[in-house]
Write an enzyme that holds these catalytic residues in place. Structure first.
Site, PDB file in Angstrom:
ATOM      1  N   TRP A  33      -9.295   8.351  -7.667  1.00 33.45           N
ATOM      2  CA  TRP A  33     -10.518   8.734  -8.479  1.00 33.45           C
ATOM      3  C   TRP A  33     -10.298   8.411  -9.883  1.00 33.45           C
ATOM      4  O   TRP A  33     -11.353   7.787 -10.291  1.00 33.45           O
ATOM      5  CB  TRP A  33     -10.626  10.271  -8.263  1.00 33.45           C
ATOM      6  N   ASN A  61     -10.221   3.122   3.100  1.00 42.85           N
ATOM      7  CA  ASN A  61     -10.003   2.855   1.574  1.00 42.85           C
ATOM      8  C   ASN A  61     -11.155   2.089   0.845  1.00 42.85           C
ATOM      9  O   ASN A  61     -11.443   2.647  -0.099  1.00 42.85           O
ATOM     10  CB  ASN A  61      -8.689   2.104   1.525  1.00 42.85           C
ATOM     11  N   TRP A  74     -21.029  13.140 -19.079  1.00 44.74           N
ATOM     12  CA  TRP A  74     -21.286  13.144 -17.484  1.00 44.74           C
ATOM     13  C   TRP A  74     -22.606  13.835 -17.184  1.00 44.74           C
ATOM     14  O   TRP A  74     -22.948  14.733 -18.061  1.00 44.74           O
ATOM     15  CB  TRP A  74     -20.140  13.745 -16.619  1.00 44.74           C
ATOM     16  N   TRP A  77       1.883   2.038  -3.289  1.00 50.91           N
ATOM     17  CA  TRP A  77       0.907   2.370  -4.216  1.00 50.91           C
ATOM     18  C   TRP A  77       1.023   4.135  -4.033  1.00 50.91           C
ATOM     19  O   TRP A  77       0.880   4.800  -5.070  1.00 50.91           O
ATOM     20  CB  TRP A  77      -0.562   2.252  -3.755  1.00 50.91           C
ATOM     21  N   TRP A  89     -15.906  12.394 -12.191  1.00 50.39           N
ATOM     22  CA  TRP A  89     -14.840  12.113 -11.168  1.00 50.39           C
ATOM     23  C   TRP A  89     -14.241  13.319 -10.416  1.00 50.39           C
ATOM     24  O   TRP A  89     -13.850  13.300  -9.255  1.00 50.39           O
ATOM     25  CB  TRP A  89     -14.005  11.052 -11.587  1.00 50.39           C
ATOM     26  N   GLU A 109       0.914  -1.237  -0.082  1.00 50.09           N
ATOM     27  CA  GLU A 109      -0.024  -0.044   0.124  1.00 50.09           C
ATOM     28  C   GLU A 109       0.815   1.294   0.124  1.00 50.09           C
ATOM     29  O   GLU A 109       0.493   2.050  -0.906  1.00 50.09           O
ATOM     30  CB  GLU A 109      -0.756  -0.077   1.126  1.00 50.09           C
TER      31      GLU A 109
HETATM   32  P1  FAD Z   1      -3.379   1.704   5.225  1.00 51.99           P
HETATM   33  O1  FAD Z   1      -4.413   0.892   4.590  1.00 51.99           O
HETATM   34  O2  FAD Z   1      -2.936   1.581   6.508  1.00 51.99           O
HETATM   35  O3  FAD Z   1      -2.160   1.966   4.148  1.00 51.99           O
HETATM   36  C1  FAD Z   1      -1.024   2.759   4.630  1.00 51.99           C
HETATM   37  C2  FAD Z   1      -0.283   3.923   3.810  1.00 51.99           C
HETATM   38  O4  FAD Z   1      -0.355   3.570   2.615  1.00 51.99           O
HETATM   39  C3  FAD Z   1      -1.509   5.040   3.720  1.00 51.99           C
HETATM   40  O5  FAD Z   1      -1.543   5.907   5.077  1.00 51.99           O
HETATM   41  C4  FAD Z   1      -1.277   5.818   2.708  1.00 51.99           C
HETATM   42  O6  FAD Z   1      -0.323   6.663   2.523  1.00 51.99           O
HETATM   43  C5  FAD Z   1      -0.866   4.527   1.771  1.00 51.99           C
HETATM   44  N1  FAD Z   1      -1.868   3.917   0.691  1.00 51.99           N
HETATM   45  C6  FAD Z   1      -2.718   2.909   1.152  1.00 51.99           C
HETATM   46  N2  FAD Z   1      -3.455   2.912   0.062  1.00 51.99           N
HETATM   47  C7  FAD Z   1      -3.145   3.637  -0.951  1.00 51.99           C
HETATM   48  C8  FAD Z   1      -3.658   3.799  -2.274  1.00 51.99           C
HETATM   49  N3  FAD Z   1      -4.705   3.246  -2.655  1.00 51.99           N
HETATM   50  N4  FAD Z   1      -3.180   4.747  -3.071  1.00 51.99           N
HETATM   51  C9  FAD Z   1      -2.169   5.511  -2.581  1.00 51.99           C
HETATM   52  N5  FAD Z   1      -1.538   5.342  -1.279  1.00 51.99           N
HETATM   53  C10 FAD Z   1      -2.252   4.133  -0.419  1.00 51.99           C
HETATM   54  N6  FAD Z   1      -4.849   8.369   0.202  1.00 51.99           N
HETATM   55  C11 FAD Z   1      -4.475   9.614   0.630  1.00 51.99           C
HETATM   56  O7  FAD Z   1      -3.324   9.465   1.598  1.00 51.99           O
HETATM   57  N7  FAD Z   1      -4.935  10.764   0.394  1.00 51.99           N
HETATM   58  C12 FAD Z   1      -5.950  10.754  -0.409  1.00 51.99           C
HETATM   59  O8  FAD Z   1      -6.563  11.965  -0.676  1.00 51.99           O
HETATM   60  C13 FAD Z   1      -6.556   9.625  -1.004  1.00 51.99           C
HETATM   61  N8  FAD Z   1      -7.627   9.975  -1.771  1.00 51.99           N
HETATM   62  C14 FAD Z   1      -8.246   8.542  -2.233  1.00 51.99           C
HETATM   63  C15 FAD Z   1      -9.327   8.883  -3.171  1.00 51.99           C
HETATM   64  C16 FAD Z   1      -9.798   7.384  -3.558  1.00 51.99           C
HETATM   65  C17 FAD Z   1     -11.048   7.449  -4.366  1.00 51.99           C
HETATM   66  C18 FAD Z   1      -9.519   6.261  -3.142  1.00 51.99           C
HETATM   67  C19 FAD Z   1      -9.939   5.112  -3.839  1.00 51.99           C
HETATM   68  C20 FAD Z   1      -8.135   6.197  -2.498  1.00 51.99           C
HETATM   69  C21 FAD Z   1      -7.672   7.328  -1.833  1.00 51.99           C
HETATM   70  N9  FAD Z   1      -6.433   7.325  -1.036  1.00 51.99           N
HETATM   71  C22 FAD Z   1      -5.849   8.508  -0.583  1.00 51.99           C
HETATM   72  C23 FAD Z   1      -5.718   6.156  -0.667  1.00 51.99           C
HETATM   73  C24 FAD Z   1      -6.286   5.079   0.489  1.00 51.99           C
HETATM   74  O9  FAD Z   1      -7.601   5.005   0.346  1.00 51.99           O
HETATM   75  C25 FAD Z   1      -5.833   5.858   1.849  1.00 51.99           C
HETATM   76  O10 FAD Z   1      -4.546   6.083   1.651  1.00 51.99           O
HETATM   77  C26 FAD Z   1      -6.051   5.096   3.020  1.00 51.99           C
HETATM   78  O11 FAD Z   1      -7.503   4.828   2.952  1.00 51.99           O
HETATM   79  C27 FAD Z   1      -5.523   5.800   4.274  1.00 51.99           C
HETATM   80  O12 FAD Z   1      -5.839   4.872   5.457  1.00 51.99           O
HETATM   81  P2  FAD Z   1      -4.726   4.340   6.188  1.00 51.99           P
HETATM   82  O13 FAD Z   1      -3.590   5.082   6.510  1.00 51.99           O
HETATM   83  O14 FAD Z   1      -5.350   3.591   7.610  1.00 51.99           O
HETATM   84  O15 FAD Z   1      -4.272   3.111   5.099  1.00 51.99           O
END
Ligand code: FAD
Length: 546
Positions: free
Chosen positions: A461, A420, A385, A356, A438, A353
């Protein structure tokens, strides 16, 4: 159009614009708004080392730029988080006899000249900063470098520090950025394996200033500069401010504590505050686990009804902790010496993650058009849209009549954070079920999320809208009701955030029949999912044929 070469490589190229600057009277570290830490921070470490070498004071500069906040849809919640962090940083730095000079400046196009003016006024020899990959910010750094070079007195150094592996170091054989995640991940890991000590190592911060510096006639007044409590135009309602501060306490210590709770066995909650009903749930208190949340991450991470993920995103997005530190500590907590990206361990999944996050930052650096409102897959620029204000507003308010979507949206509205899976479902519902652009969803997330981050938000997005790099195929549309049963089987998430449904038990919670919804004052579904799904597929398919 994409710049060729990408702008970040131009900043790399100019990053040491003046090789031998004349002796100066200080070194400046420019702390950006996604850089809010002292520990494990490359630019401040290098600035500090330079200051020690030259026996001159170090000044930390932070520029508040309301026009940039507007341009990047920064939320009042995020700006408040930035200021709360800066206040803590200011007091930490002053213990080291380093001033934090926070200044607001408009217009943003004049920031390079303004900073150069400060550097001259302070007779600085060097400026260090960590690179930001947004186009305007890269252009700004190129402009500052250009001015400084013209005057030949200040060396400006821009370093890569946002990602674990910098853009440009994980490329295809022909030097391009990857646009598919899996091969990116493999190369990302092997790059780290080859240079583990460089990437994972802690950057030291030697104390730069002699205590005598405090009385330096030129800089002593900088110690008096306070961090403002708000920025005009970004005022937070005091109650919201209090809630955000309770959910997301500021500072490096808080970030490390949230991480520790994720990595440690027996920790029940990530939360230091009290506002999240799920992390406080009696269920978790009664069943303390013998496995850390990281250990369970592989199996549990999609469950929205408990505290299954790290909740590090606000801290990572603002740079209150580095991604390097997160990965290093996660590996250490499992006794691993090498980066694990396996699909069957909690730590491996979690590091994926974090990868990502790197991936989307690399996309931003290599394909700047994604940050300019363009779909990565250009053909989808022509999707027609729907413009339905009432539907958009219902989605924002969490009143679509689809309980899991509404719970997710209300979680974001109350906590400034969303799980997420909630983000994926809510984003896909807006773009596929409601067929709303979007970009409107992307902007709204930036407005309410405290972790709003241009690269990850845009990536998420565009994934959901099937317009991005490595996106969800347009014909694979989440069914929000079956998703809800999988990720919130008992309906606890829904009950926590949708009080109208708080008394509903059993499977009806996922899709309340119209009569029940009416009785409870809960809205009926805006659209019928199966029909909406067919309509969306038709629209995407027809674009594909053009
Ligand atoms: P954990 O699951 O604990 O993951 C650890 C870290 O990995 C996160 O804190 C984040 O830095 C990174 N990470 C995890 N998943 C992703 C992912 N899919 N893409 C990129 N990095 C990821 N993340 C943001 O930090 N800021 C946003 O504005 C943001 N907007 C999003 C919008 C959409 C539509 C979607 C689908 C995802 C978005 N994410 C965003 C990615 C992800 O949803 C969040 O990082 C995650 O939910 C944060 O929770 P956590 O720290 O507990 O994640």
């Amino acid at each position: 159009a994409d710049a060729s070469p990408p702008l970040f490589q131009l900043v790399d190229a100019v990053h040491r614009n003046v090789d031998n600057p004349p002796n100066g009277e200080c070194v400046v570290y420019w702390m950006r708004m996604e850089d809010l830490r002292i520990r494990d921070n490359r630019a401040i470490a290098q600035a500090s080392a330079q200051a020690r070498k030259d026996s001159v004071p170090l000044i930390v500069l932070h520029v508040l730029s309301p026009q940039d906040y507007i341009a990047h849809d920064r939320s009042a919640r995020k700006i408040d988080f930035v200021l709360r962090n800066l206040q803590i940083i200011r007091s930490r730095l002053s213990e080291l006899d380093i001033p934090l000079y926070t200044v607001s400046h408009e217009p943003r196009t004049k920031i390079p000249a303004f900073i150069h003016g400060l550097l001259q006024q302070w007779k600085a020899s060097h400026l260090f900063a960590n690179m930001e990959y947004e186009v305007d910010e890269l252009r700004r750094d190129i402009a500052l470098s250009g001015i400084a070079r013209k005057h030949g007195k200040v060396s400006c150094t821009f370093l890569h520090d946002r990602c674990i592996v910098p853009p440009g170091e994980v490329t295809t054989k022909d030097g391009r950025g990857y646009t598919v995640y899996s091969p990116f991940l493999r190369t990302w890991k092997s790059t780290i394996d080859q240079a583990t000590s460089d990437y994972i190592g802690e950057a030291p911060l030697p104390v730069a200033n002699d205590p005598a510096v405090r009385s330096h006639p030129v800089y002593s007044n900088l110690f008096d500069v306070e961090v403002p409590h708000e920025v005009e135009g970004f005022t937070l309602d005091p109650k919201v401010r209090e809630r955000m501060a309770s959910c997301w306490p500021a500072g490096e210590d808080a970030a490390h504590e949230v991480l520790r709770r994720f990595l440690e066995t027996m920790s029940r909650t990530s939360h230091l505050g009290v506002t999240d009903p799920l992390s406080e749930s009696a269920k978790m208190a009664k069943n303390p686990s013998t496995q850390s949340r990281l250990g369970k991450y592989n199996d549990q991470r999609d469950r929205v009804d408990a505290d299954t993920t790290s909740r590090m995103s606000p801290y990572l997005a603002a740079g209150v902790i580095s991604a390097r530190t997160c990965v290093r500590e996660a590996l250490e907590s499992c006794g691993k010496k090498k980066v694990d990206i396996s699909r069957d361990t909690g730590v491996g999944r979690w590091i994926q993650e974090i990868a990502w996050r790197d991936f989307y930052n690399h996309i931003l650096a290599f394909f700047p058009r994604v940050s300019m409102g363009r779909p990565f897959l250009e053909k989808y620029a022509h999707i027609q849209w729907e413009t339905n204000e009432a539907h958009l507003q219902a989605w924002k308010d969490g009143r679509t009549g689809v309980p899991v979507v509404d719970a997710a949206m209300r979680q974001a509205n109350t906590m400034g954070w969303m799980h997420n899976r909630g983000r994926m479902i809510a984003a896909m519902y807006l773009t596929k079920d409601l067929l709303i652009d979007w970009r409107l969803g992307e902007r709204y997330f930036m407005e309410v999320l405290i972790d709003g981050d241009l690269a990850s938000n845009n990536g998420g997005w565009q994934w959901s809208a099937s317009t991005g790099v490595d996106p969800a195929p347009y014909f694979r549309i989440f069914n929000p009701y079956t998703q809800s049963q999988k990720i919130d089987p008992g309906g606890e998430y829904i009950r926590a955030f949708v009080p109208e449904l708080a008394k509903v038990r059993g499977p009806e919670i996922h899709k309340p029949p119209p009569a029940l919804a009416d009785k409870l004052g809960y809205p009926r579904a805006l659209v019928e999912h199966d029909m909406a799904r067919k309509q969306a597929i038709e629209r995407y398919k027809n674009i594909g044929k053009k």
